[in-house]
Motif scaffolding. Structure first.
Motif, PDB file in Angstrom:
ATOM      1  N   PRO A  68       0.692  -1.248   0.048  1.00 37.98           N
ATOM      2  CA  PRO A  68      -0.001  -0.028   0.070  1.00 37.98           C
ATOM      3  C   PRO A  68       1.012   1.464   0.014  1.00 37.98           C
ATOM      4  O   PRO A  68       1.724   1.246   0.632  1.00 37.98           O
ATOM      5  N   MET A  69       0.317   2.231  -0.616  1.00 32.81           N
ATOM      6  CA  MET A  69       1.023   3.536  -0.562  1.00 32.81           C
ATOM      7  C   MET A  69       0.704   4.183   1.019  1.00 32.81           C
ATOM      8  O   MET A  69      -0.367   3.988   1.239  1.00 32.81           O
ATOM      9  N   VAL A  70       1.849   4.771   1.593  1.00 37.11           N
ATOM     10  CA  VAL A  70       1.770   5.217   2.689  1.00 37.11           C
ATOM     11  C   VAL A  70       1.897   6.740   2.519  1.00 37.11           C
ATOM     12  O   VAL A  70       3.016   7.065   2.221  1.00 37.11           O
ATOM     13  N   MET A  71       0.967   7.395   3.052  1.00 36.79           N
ATOM     14  CA  MET A  71       1.280   9.001   2.983  1.00 36.79           C
ATOM     15  C   MET A  71       0.996   9.661   4.387  1.00 36.79           C
ATOM     16  O   MET A  71      -0.011   9.312   5.292  1.00 36.79           O
ATOM     17  N   ARG A  72       2.102  10.406   5.020  1.00 42.27           N
ATOM     18  CA  ARG A  72       1.864  10.844   6.469  1.00 42.27           C
ATOM     19  C   ARG A  72       1.593   9.814   7.372  1.00 42.27           C
ATOM     20  O   ARG A  72       0.789  10.017   8.415  1.00 42.27           O
ATOM     21  N   GLY A  73       2.176   8.602   7.034  1.00 42.95           N
ATOM     22  CA  GLY A  73       2.211   7.672   8.075  1.00 42.95           C
ATOM     23  C   GLY A  73       0.746   6.821   8.097  1.00 42.95           C
ATOM     24  O   GLY A  73       0.326   5.695   8.827  1.00 42.95           O
ATOM     25  N   GLN A  74      -0.061   7.066   7.085  1.00 45.45           N
ATOM     26  CA  GLN A  74      -1.294   6.044   6.773  1.00 45.45           C
ATOM     27  C   GLN A  74      -1.520   5.627   5.482  1.00 45.45           C
ATOM     28  O   GLN A  74      -0.810   6.193   4.428  1.00 45.45           O
ATOM     29  N   GLU A  75      -1.664   4.311   5.342  1.00 40.08           N
ATOM     30  CA  GLU A  75      -1.797   3.557   4.434  1.00 40.08           C
ATOM     31  C   GLU A  75      -3.031   4.210   3.666  1.00 40.08           C
ATOM     32  O   GLU A  75      -4.083   4.502   4.141  1.00 40.08           O
TER      33      GLU A  75
END
Length: 130
Positions: A68-75
């Protein structure tokens, strides 16, 4: 890390005949948008970033080459990172690009000059904001 220009060229070749295609720098890479929606990108972190149906995210992730792409610590459900090794063969890249393009086509068009499909013809025509 800069995105892989050779990979971007391979993607470009696969999407060349698509209606509503545009290229745009995004996420440190080069994204290919369909009617304003990102479909796939040559990622600045290597490999691909692919937009898929969020309901398919878990079934597509293998934890090794597809994550999964993780952005700002969120999947981010519906956004996948696909390792460069997983798209080395032409057929594998084509499958991922096709999946991203199909999902982007399923979304409402974005932005100025967006397009909508007409039910009678199946063609797209400009949608004007009033």
């Amino acid at each position: 890390m800069a995105y892989d220009h050779e990979l971007a060229d391979r993607i470009r070749d696969l999407v060349a005949g698509e209606d509503g295609i545009a290229e745009q720098p995004m996420f440190g890479g080069l994204a290919f948008l369909i009617n304003g929606n990102m479909s796939v990108a040559a990622s600045g972190q290597g490999g691909l970033l692919v937009r898929v149906d969020p309901a398919e995210t878990e079934s597509l992730v293998d934890g090794e080459r597809v994550t999964p792409m993780v952005m700002r610590g969120q999947e981010m459900r519906g956004w996948l990172r696909v390792d460069a090794a997983a798209v080395g063969a032409a057929g594998r890249l084509e499958q991922w690009v096709a999946r991203g393009v199909a999902h982007a086509r399923s979304l409402p068009a974005k932005g100025k000059g967006r397009r909508r499909s007409t039910a009678a013809t199946g063609r797209t025509e400009p949608q004007h904001d009033t």
